[in-house]
Each structure stands twice: as C-alpha cells, then as structure tokens.
Design a protein around this motif. Sequence first.
Motif, PDB file in Angstrom:
ATOM      1  N   LEU A   8       0.826  -1.207   0.000  1.00  0.00           N
ATOM      2  CA  LEU A   8       0.000   0.000   0.000  1.00  0.00           C
ATOM      3  C   LEU A   8       0.864   1.262   0.000  1.00  0.00           C
ATOM      4  O   LEU A   8       0.575   2.229  -0.699  1.00  0.00           O
ATOM      5  N   SER A   9       1.920   1.244   0.781  1.00  0.00           N
ATOM      6  CA  SER A   9       2.830   2.389   0.829  1.00  0.00           C
ATOM      7  C   SER A   9       3.531   2.597  -0.511  1.00  0.00           C
ATOM      8  O   SER A   9       3.687   3.731  -0.969  1.00  0.00           O
ATOM      9  N   CYS A  10       3.950   1.521  -1.138  1.00  0.00           N
ATOM     10  CA  CYS A  10       4.584   1.618  -2.458  1.00  0.00           C
ATOM     11  C   CYS A  10       3.599   2.138  -3.497  1.00  0.00           C
ATOM     12  O   CYS A  10       3.959   2.963  -4.345  1.00  0.00           O
ATOM     13  N   ASP A  11       2.354   1.680  -3.426  1.00  0.00           N
ATOM     14  CA  ASP A  11       1.329   2.162  -4.346  1.00  0.00           C
ATOM     15  C   ASP A  11       1.062   3.644  -4.130  1.00  0.00           C
ATOM     16  O   ASP A  11       0.949   4.412  -5.088  1.00  0.00           O
ATOM     17  N   PHE A  12       0.975   4.077  -2.874  1.00  0.00           N
ATOM     18  CA  PHE A  12       0.777   5.486  -2.561  1.00  0.00           C
ATOM     19  C   PHE A  12       1.895   6.328  -3.161  1.00  0.00           C
ATOM     20  O   PHE A  12       1.655   7.337  -3.812  1.00  0.00           O
ATOM     21  N   TRP A  13       3.145   5.903  -2.960  1.00  0.00           N
ATOM     22  CA  TRP A  13       4.292   6.642  -3.474  1.00  0.00           C
ATOM     23  C   TRP A  13       4.283   6.685  -5.004  1.00  0.00           C
ATOM     24  O   TRP A  13       4.512   7.729  -5.603  1.00  0.00           O
ATOM     25  N   ALA A  14       4.013   5.547  -5.635  1.00  0.00           N
ATOM     26  CA  ALA A  14       4.029   5.492  -7.098  1.00  0.00           C
ATOM     27  C   ALA A  14       2.929   6.360  -7.703  1.00  0.00           C
ATOM     28  O   ALA A  14       3.168   7.089  -8.672  1.00  0.00           O
ATOM     29  N   VAL A  15       1.734   6.306  -7.145  1.00  0.00           N
ATOM     30  CA  VAL A  15       0.634   7.123  -7.683  1.00  0.00           C
ATOM     31  C   VAL A  15       0.912   8.594  -7.445  1.00  0.00           C
ATOM     32  O   VAL A  15       0.732   9.428  -8.326  1.00  0.00           O
ATOM     33  N   MET A  95      -5.545   1.723   6.926  1.00  0.00           N
ATOM     34  CA  MET A  95      -4.373   2.237   6.190  1.00  0.00           C
ATOM     35  C   MET A  95      -4.688   2.390   4.706  1.00  0.00           C
ATOM     36  O   MET A  95      -4.305   3.374   4.077  1.00  0.00           O
ATOM     37  N   GLY A  96      -5.385   1.413   4.144  1.00  0.00           N
ATOM     38  CA  GLY A  96      -5.771   1.504   2.735  1.00  0.00           C
ATOM     39  C   GLY A  96      -6.692   2.673   2.468  1.00  0.00           C
ATOM     40  O   GLY A  96      -6.508   3.420   1.500  1.00  0.00           O
ATOM     41  N   VAL A  97      -7.686   2.877   3.327  1.00  0.00           N
ATOM     42  CA  VAL A  97      -8.615   4.000   3.156  1.00  0.00           C
ATOM     43  C   VAL A  97      -7.874   5.323   3.272  1.00  0.00           C
ATOM     44  O   VAL A  97      -8.079   6.240   2.465  1.00  0.00           O
ATOM     45  N   VAL A  98      -6.998   5.440   4.258  1.00  0.00           N
ATOM     46  CA  VAL A  98      -6.279   6.704   4.479  1.00  0.00           C
ATOM     47  C   VAL A  98      -5.343   7.021   3.321  1.00  0.00           C
ATOM     48  O   VAL A  98      -5.338   8.142   2.796  1.00  0.00           O
ATOM     49  N   LEU A  99      -4.534   6.049   2.899  1.00  0.00           N
ATOM     50  CA  LEU A  99      -3.574   6.309   1.825  1.00  0.00           C
ATOM     51  C   LEU A  99      -4.265   6.577   0.493  1.00  0.00           C
ATOM     52  O   LEU A  99      -3.916   7.518  -0.222  1.00  0.00           O
ATOM     53  N   GLN A 100      -5.240   5.766   0.144  1.00  0.00           N
ATOM     54  CA  GLN A 100      -5.947   5.973  -1.120  1.00  0.00           C
ATOM     55  C   GLN A 100      -6.782   7.251  -1.076  1.00  0.00           C
ATOM     56  O   GLN A 100      -6.881   7.974  -2.066  1.00  0.00           O
ATOM     57  N   GLY A 101      -7.389   7.533   0.081  1.00  0.00           N
ATOM     58  CA  GLY A 101      -8.165   8.764   0.224  1.00  0.00           C
ATOM     59  C   GLY A 101      -7.296  10.002   0.139  1.00  0.00           C
ATOM     60  O   GLY A 101      -7.703  11.026  -0.413  1.00  0.00           O
ATOM     61  N   ALA A 102      -6.082   9.933   0.688  1.00  0.00           N
ATOM     62  CA  ALA A 102      -5.164  11.069   0.616  1.00  0.00           C
ATOM     63  C   ALA A 102      -4.769  11.357  -0.829  1.00  0.00           C
ATOM     64  O   ALA A 102      -4.720  12.521  -1.248  1.00  0.00           O
ATOM     65  N   ASN A 103      -4.494  10.310  -1.594  1.00  0.00           N
ATOM     66  CA  ASN A 103      -4.171  10.520  -3.011  1.00  0.00           C
ATOM     67  C   ASN A 103      -5.359  11.112  -3.766  1.00  0.00           C
ATOM     68  O   ASN A 103      -5.201  12.032  -4.564  1.00  0.00           O
ATOM     69  N   LEU A 104      -6.531  10.590  -3.511  1.00  0.00           N
ATOM     70  CA  LEU A 104      -7.728  11.109  -4.181  1.00  0.00           C
ATOM     71  C   LEU A 104      -7.943  12.575  -3.835  1.00  0.00           C
ATOM     72  O   LEU A 104      -8.169  13.406  -4.719  1.00  0.00           O
TER      73      LEU A 104
END
Length: 141
Positions: A8-15, A95-104
């Motif tokens: 999830l952290s790697c996905d957050f960074w890459a996006v 963690m998934g909701v927070v990281l994906q929501g932050a990117n959105l």
Amino acid sequence: MVTIILLLSCDFWAVKNVTGRLMVGLRWWNHIDEDGKSHWVFESRKTSPQESKTVSEAESRIFWLGLIACPVLWVIFAFSALFSFRVKWLAVVIMGVVLQGANLYGYIRCKVGSKRNLTSMATSYLGKQFLRQTTGGEQTS
C-alpha cells in the motif's frame, strides 16, 4: 499484514510521485518553511498544444477511474471487516482508506485548483445545475 501495508505504501508513493505526474500532469506535496509552518502545494501542468498530445484522454480516464475506485473498494473492505468482526484486519483496511483517500483528495485539489475550496466548488456546481434546470424549461419567444 505487513506485506499488504508495505505494498500500500509503495502504491501510494508510485501514484503520488510518478503516475499522477506522467499520466495527467498533476502533482502535490507538503512543504515546510523556515518558520516550521506546513504548506500544501497542489500543481497542475499548463497544457500547450504539444503537451496535450502526450496526455491522452484514455490515460486520463484510466487514472481517474483507478483513483476513485480504490478508495471505494477499501471502504467496502472496511465495512466487511467491521461487520464480520475481523478486527485484526481493520488496521490494514484503515491504512488503505487513508492512503488511497489522501491521493484522491490531493489530486482533486490539483484538478480543481489549490485556491478554490471544494465546498464552494460543489455549491457553485449545484447552483449552476439548478439555474440551468429552471431556465431550461422555459421557452423564449
């Protein structure tokens, strides 16, 4: 559990750092000045005729579809973990909701503009839709 959080952290960074900049020309980050105050920076690339060829409409749609679908999926996972009483997985889901929501949230702020408030944008949009519906039904002679 640890593997999922690392992915999830790697996905957050890459996006956040790669695909958003390359696919739609948007980026955001946090800057701390000399006084220690935190400033959020939201940027969108200025589009010129040459750059509009590099950012295709299909890539943009894929990016936004994935960016919106992932937080929705994590929210579904959150309700599933909550209602099935799997509390140990709730940390991963949060963690998934927070990281994906932050990117959105960051990319919506980039797309809309950093100066404009999202609430005022929604109010403005709804006002325009209401005005369009009320005046669209009348016939002009």
